[in-house]
Design an enzyme around this catalytic site. Structure first.
Site, PDB file in Angstrom:
ATOM      1  N   ARG A 135       0.837  -1.193   0.000  1.00  0.00           N
ATOM      2  CA  ARG A 135       0.000   0.000   0.000  1.00  0.00           C
ATOM      3  C   ARG A 135       0.875   1.247   0.000  1.00  0.00           C
ATOM      4  O   ARG A 135       1.959   1.266   0.623  1.00  0.00           O
ATOM      5  CB  ARG A 135      -0.858  -0.028   1.269  1.00  0.00           C
ATOM      6  CG  ARG A 135      -1.823   1.121   1.459  1.00  0.00           C
ATOM      7  CD  ARG A 135      -2.938   1.070   0.482  1.00  0.00           C
ATOM      8  NE  ARG A 135      -4.099   1.846   0.944  1.00  0.00           N
ATOM      9  CZ  ARG A 135      -5.119   2.148   0.143  1.00  0.00           C
ATOM     10  NH1 ARG A 135      -5.144   1.771  -1.132  1.00  0.00           N
ATOM     11  NH2 ARG A 135      -6.143   2.815   0.615  1.00  0.00           N
ATOM     12  N   THR A 168     -10.222   0.110  -9.546  1.00  0.00           N
ATOM     13  CA  THR A 168      -9.171  -0.694  -8.927  1.00  0.00           C
ATOM     14  C   THR A 168      -9.128  -1.920  -9.811  1.00  0.00           C
ATOM     15  O   THR A 168      -9.968  -2.056 -10.699  1.00  0.00           O
ATOM     16  CB  THR A 168      -9.559  -1.041  -7.467  1.00  0.00           C
ATOM     17  OG1 THR A 168      -9.430   0.138  -6.669  1.00  0.00           O
ATOM     18  CG2 THR A 168      -8.716  -2.129  -6.835  1.00  0.00           C
ATOM     19  N   THR A 217      -4.278  -0.791  -7.219  1.00  0.00           N
ATOM     20  CA  THR A 217      -5.036   0.402  -7.600  1.00  0.00           C
ATOM     21  C   THR A 217      -4.176   1.655  -7.607  1.00  0.00           C
ATOM     22  O   THR A 217      -3.094   1.684  -7.003  1.00  0.00           O
ATOM     23  CB  THR A 217      -6.215   0.612  -6.618  1.00  0.00           C
ATOM     24  OG1 THR A 217      -7.119   1.566  -7.157  1.00  0.00           O
ATOM     25  CG2 THR A 217      -5.746   1.080  -5.251  1.00  0.00           C
ATOM     26  N   SER A 260     -10.038  -0.763   1.320  1.00  0.00           N
ATOM     27  CA  SER A 260     -11.084  -1.799   1.358  1.00  0.00           C
ATOM     28  C   SER A 260     -10.704  -2.997   0.495  1.00  0.00           C
ATOM     29  O   SER A 260     -11.498  -3.937   0.353  1.00  0.00           O
ATOM     30  CB  SER A 260     -12.419  -1.242   0.843  1.00  0.00           C
ATOM     31  OG  SER A 260     -12.850  -0.179   1.644  1.00  0.00           O
ATOM     32  N   GLY A 319     -13.838  -0.050  -4.695  1.00  0.00           N
ATOM     33  CA  GLY A 319     -13.788   0.857  -3.548  1.00  0.00           C
ATOM     34  C   GLY A 319     -14.420   0.194  -2.334  1.00  0.00           C
ATOM     35  O   GLY A 319     -14.143  -0.968  -2.026  1.00  0.00           O
TER      36      GLY A 319
HETATM   37  N1  GLY Z   1      -8.566   3.036  -3.042  1.00  0.00           N
HETATM   38  C1  GLY Z   1      -9.581   2.139  -2.715  1.00  0.00           C
HETATM   39  C2  GLY Z   1      -9.223   1.233  -1.608  1.00  0.00           C
HETATM   40  O1  GLY Z   1      -8.048   1.040  -1.338  1.00  0.00           O
HETATM   41  O2  GLY Z   1     -10.097   0.697  -0.985  1.00  0.00           O
END
Ligand code: GLY
Length: 568
Positions: free
Chosen positions: A102, A377, A395, A449, A470
């Site tokens: 991330r 995503t 994403t 998410s 999302g």
């Molecule tokens: N950017 C959407 C997520 O990471 O949930």
């Protein structure tokens, strides 16, 4: 099982049964079958390269790395090197784990960075442009994955993407349409016209050649992660930041690390479900939904009936209230894992669910109402013949992320900073709210998410799945699991079936078009639910291991996009 609650639900089911049949579904397109490997992704070139790597003797991790880099070329909407993601894996030997790549907040980020002098959120600042970008994690993540599990030379995995970037590929109708949607935003935030801006718009079949991206990928091929986080690419990123008012520095890039984490794992009947821990909310939320579902007789309530939707919405709004309060990057915030995953806590939390009325979300916890805007995503699922499995969701957040392309490097930067709680109680683009747990801090990962998930049955690999969407990712994965494990649908039906979504705030049930007929909708409204209908929820990519050890690959063919499953 709570028998009293179950019998009330069955009575309610009988009352509504007559008015509740869902729209007939399109006949599903065929799944793919194979005994030696399977790749399911959102893009034809990406699926093809994954299959090629498997056929060249690579394992599922090798294929995942090749797919990931190909997506950065052929699926720039969400495939990326300027973003991040999560991987859940299960090796052939049965080891299960996850990799968190991330994005992180730059060192100069602070909790008020998107607020004006009165403390109000400055509209759009966290969603578009240079300041919305977090430090990218993809390249570090792929290097970690390759170092631990790769079996082929790294150059062999990234070279196909370099060739396609260099020589070009024909854009699909979906990619052309999405590029055309954002022409104004591209012009607004980039200091010079970018490759994706096209006079007269993109058409299906246009050739997209990306020489700068090819060079950037070559630097990764030759230097590994250091070929991205230091040297020329890092210089280009920092120059882009300085030119556009962004804050990512050389030090931020050099400091980025992907992190191996244990999965969140939960039993549901004969199945064991493994999904992503924080910095994603996905694993905990899915575990809470499955634990909560075990207290009710969903099979008797039926698939996609108003009462099932009501009950799922009630479970979901409680889970998302927990998400808003308790979930954030566990390296920065003390996430109460034990409490959140305790079946007794879940049962107590769901004990006030009534079948005769919706629980207003304001009674669960207060907050503001907003709408869900964007869902982009991408997810892919891969298995190899030895039985290694990779579930990977990645994403740049919105379509094309921040819309900022790094000049000279040919890739888009994410706008992942919007996934932080930019202001307490103020919703992000998915309508999600948060507080202290997900406040902005330097080096912290914004709450996601994304829910790459793997399911075992009897200690054996059973299912690999995930989806974009999302905040709807969690509820979509949950519904596919329920469709398959409880309602008896086969995997293609489970994926194709219309979906619903609820998330505490906004206090509405979102229904995918065709999920319920008018009478069914009226039944939900009579319970006090506000409904919103949207054209599409998610785009699931899943693989099931069959009884004979071979694989069934199911792409989401019914929703717009270019999903492809291929096995051999
Ligand atoms: N950017 C959407 C997520 O990471 O949930």
């Amino acid at each position: 099982m709570n028998l009293i609650r179950t019998s009330v639900f069955v009575l309610f089911a009988l009352l509504l049964a007559a008015c509740a049949s869902p729209e007939p579904q399109e006949p599903p397109r065929s799944p793919a079958f194979g005994a030696n490997g399977m790749v399911v992704s959102a893009n034809p070139e990406a699926t093809a390269v994954g299959l090629q790597i498997l056929q060249e003797g690579g394992n599922a991790f090798d294929a995942a790395i090749a797919v990931k880099y190909m997506l950065s070329v052929t699926y720039p909407i969400a495939g990326n090197i300027g973003g991040g993601g999560f991987m859940v894996y299960r090796t052939a030997a049965g080891e299960v784990g996850s990799l968190d790549f991330r994005e992180t907040a730059p060192a100069a980020a602070h909790r008020d960075m998107y607020l004006d002098e009165e403390g109000n959120l400055i509209d759009g600042l966290s969603r578009i442009g240079h300041l919305s970008a977090g430090v990218p994690g993809t390249v570090a993540g792929m290097e970690e994955a390759w170092e631990r599990f790769g079996s082929l030379p790294f150059a062999q995995l990234i070279e196909p993407a370099i060739q396609v970037a260099e020589n070009g590929h024909r854009v699909t109708a979906f990619n052309a349409e999405q590029s055309n949607r954002f022409q104004d935003e591209f012009a607004e935030v980039n200091r010079a016209p970018i490759l994706f801006m096209k006079e007269g718009g993109w058409q299906e079949g246009d050739l997209l050649v990306q020489p700068e991206l090819a060079e950037t990928l070559r630097r990764i091929r030759d230097g590994g992660a250091a070929g991205f986080y230091t040297g020329e690419t890092a210089d280009l990123i920092v120059a882009e930041m300085q030119a556009g008012g962004g804050i990512i520095t050389h030090e931020d890039l050099a400091a980025y690390r992907a992190v191996w984490r244990p999965t969140v794992s939960v039993d549901f009947g004969d199945y064991r479900i493994h999904s992503m821990p924080p910095s994603s909310s996905g694993g905990i939320a899915i575990a809470q939904l499955m634990l909560g579902s075990a207290d009710f007789d969903f099979a008797s309530l039926g698939h996609l009936t108003p009462e099932t939707i009501h009950l799922m919405a009630e479970l979901m709004r409680r889970v998302y209230a927990d998400r808003a309060t308790h979930l954030g990057d566990s390296d920065f915030f003390d996430v109460p894992f034990e409490m959140l995953l305790d079946p007794a806590y879940i049962s107590a939390r769901n004990a006030d669910i009534s079948m005769s009325a919706a629980t207003p979300s304001s009674l669960i916890k207060e907050g503001e109402v907003e709408r869900i805007e964007s869902f982009e995503t991408t997810h892919f699922s891969i298995v190899d013949g030895a039985g290694n499995a990779v579930s990977l969701t990645t994403t740049v957040n919105s379509f094309f992320g921040s819309k900022v392309m790094v000049q000279g490097a040919g890739f888009f930067l994410n706008n992942e900073m919007d996934d932080f709680a930019a202001a307490p109680g103020v919703p992000n683009q998915f309508g999600l709210v948060g507080g202290e747990a997900n406040a902005i801090e330097p080096g912290k990962r914004m709450l996601s998410s994304m829910s790459p998930t793997i399911v075992e049955r009897g200690g054996e690999l059973f299912l690999v799945l995930g989806t974009p969407g999302g905040s709807t990712i969690i509820t979509n994965v949950y519904q596919v699991l329920m469709n398959l494990l409880v309602h008896g649908l086969d995997l293609q039906q489970a994926v194709d079936a219309k979906k619903m979504h609820a998330q505490w705030l906004p206090d509405v049930i979102t229904l995918e078009e065709g999920a319920l007929d008018e009478a069914g909708q009226a039944a939900l409204e009579a319970l006090g639910h506000e409904l919103r209908i949207i054209p599409q929820i998610g785009r699931m990519q899943a693989i099931q291991r069959l009884g004979d050890g071979s694989f069934k690959g199911v792409a989401d063919y019914t929703r717009t996009g270019d999903s492809v499953a291929r096995g051999f």
